[in-house]
Design an enzyme around this catalytic site. Structure first.
Site, PDB file in Angstrom:
ATOM      1  CD  GLU A   1      -3.561  -2.783   7.254  1.00 58.05           C
ATOM      2  OE1 GLU A   1      -2.405  -2.920   6.841  1.00 58.05           O
ATOM      3  OE2 GLU A   1      -4.290  -1.843   6.907  1.00 58.05           O
TER       4      GLU A   1
ATOM      5  CG  HIS B   1      -5.818   1.733   5.005  1.00 59.26           C
ATOM      6  ND1 HIS B   1      -5.386   2.747   5.817  1.00 59.26           N
ATOM      7  CD2 HIS B   1      -4.815   0.829   4.928  1.00 59.26           C
ATOM      8  CE1 HIS B   1      -4.154   2.461   6.223  1.00 59.26           C
ATOM      9  NE2 HIS B   1      -3.789   1.309   5.698  1.00 59.26           N
TER      10      HIS B   1
ATOM     11  N   GLY C   1       2.313   2.215  10.746  1.00 58.75           N
ATOM     12  CA  GLY C   1       3.211   3.351  10.566  1.00 58.75           C
ATOM     13  C   GLY C   1       3.893   3.797  11.845  1.00 58.75           C
TER      14      GLY C   1
ATOM     15  CG  ASN D   1      -1.704   1.222   1.428  1.00 59.34           C
ATOM     16  OD1 ASN D   1      -1.769   2.057   0.522  1.00 59.34           O
ATOM     17  ND2 ASN D   1      -2.326   1.354   2.587  1.00 59.34           N
TER      18      ASN D   1
ATOM     19  CD  GLU E   1      -2.928   5.385   6.731  1.00 60.24           C
ATOM     20  OE1 GLU E   1      -2.884   5.427   5.493  1.00 60.24           O
ATOM     21  OE2 GLU E   1      -2.055   4.812   7.428  1.00 60.24           O
TER      22      GLU E   1
ATOM     23  CB  SER F   1       5.181  -1.780  11.866  1.00 64.95           C
ATOM     24  OG  SER F   1       4.733  -0.452  12.134  1.00 64.95           O
TER      25      SER F   1
ATOM     26  CE  LYS G   1      -0.102   3.169   4.756  1.00 65.86           C
ATOM     27  NZ  LYS G   1      -0.104   3.253   6.191  1.00 65.86           N
TER      28      LYS G   1
END
Ligand code: PGA
Length: 253
Positions: free
Chosen positions: A169, A97, A175, A9, A99, A215, A11
């Protein structure tokens, strides 16, 4: 046996040159294994999708989008439909996702519509689920993941759900450099598979792929992949470096 699946991904990263260079390096470094021993996909930003699809056309690496809109076409300024993504050669799309849930504010209801739109449009959605740190600390992980999965797949037949990949996730691991331990991840993956077994038949729960994300990197990929219910990895930061992403792909074989 579930075939391993590693997806990158990207991003909101790369540009018109680095997206193509990154795709080229990943393709040339995974010639023998991508598609054969492990399914590989990359998810670049919308504007670089077409260039990356072209770059990867002779490879066995698939391309996915990071999001879609729920309608097929019309007056939805700024949005991209499943049929547009299919038209340019995308196979996968990330839905829900963290985010998009927590930064952009997408709801379970909207994410469900995106999953449905993706499947109707011939795309393979990756439904991302996971708890916030406060939710884990309050022992609500299973509850949150159950809500996100039940809502994300609501109203879909087992046949349609077989097009879906789940990505667990934990938000606190995305991140941040903090990875769930392989045992922590396995616990949730096994819980998700049990949940799918309750919701659908045994074969579907056995066949559906559940990826871990948060991560993931060369140093922890093999340990994560050794867990019984971890079928692959959704990789953010480390997918922007071809050597790291290739090392993760090799660890998944
Ligand atoms: P990360 O991102 O690997 O940088 O933690 C994972 C993801 O957001 O899918």
């Amino acid at each position: 046996m579930r075939k391993a699946f590693v997806a990158g991904n990207w991003k909101m990263n790369t540009d018109s040159h680095t997206s193509v260079n990154l795709a080229e390096s990943i393709a040339s470094g995974s010639l023998e294994i991508a598609g054969a021993s492990v399914d590989v996909a990359v998810c670049p930003p919308f504007v670089y999708l077409q260039a990356v699809v072209k770059t990867l056309s002779a490879s066995n690496i698939s391309v996915g989008a990071q999001d879609i809109y729920v309608e097929r076409q019309g007056a939805f300024t700024g949005e991209i439909s499943a049929s547009m993504l299919k038209d340019i050669g995308c196979n996968y799309v990330l839905c829900g996702h963290s985010e998009r849930r927590h930064v952009i504010g997408e709801t379970d209801e909207l994410i469900k519509k995106k999953i449905t739109a993706a499947i109707s449009g011939g795309l393979l959605p990756v439904l991302c689920v996971g708890e916030l740190l406060a939710e884990r600390q309050a022992n609500q992980t299973n509850e949150v993941v159950t809500r996100q999965i039940k809502s994300g797949l609501a109203g879909l037949s087992a046949e349609k759900v077989s097009a879906v990949t789940i990505a667990y996730e934990p938000v606190w691991a995305i991140g941040t450099g903090l990875t769930a331990t392989p045992q922590q991840a396995q616990e949730v993956h096994a819980f998700v598979r049990k949940l799918l077994l309750q919701m659908y038949d045994g074969q579907l729960a056995e066949d559906i792929r559940i990826l871990y994300g948060g991560s993931a990197k060369p140093g922890n990929a093999a340990d994560l992949m050794r867990q019984q219910d971890i079928d692959g990895l959704l990789v953010g930061g480390a997918s922007l470096n071809a050597d790291d992403f290739l090392a993760i792909i090799r660890a998944a074989v």
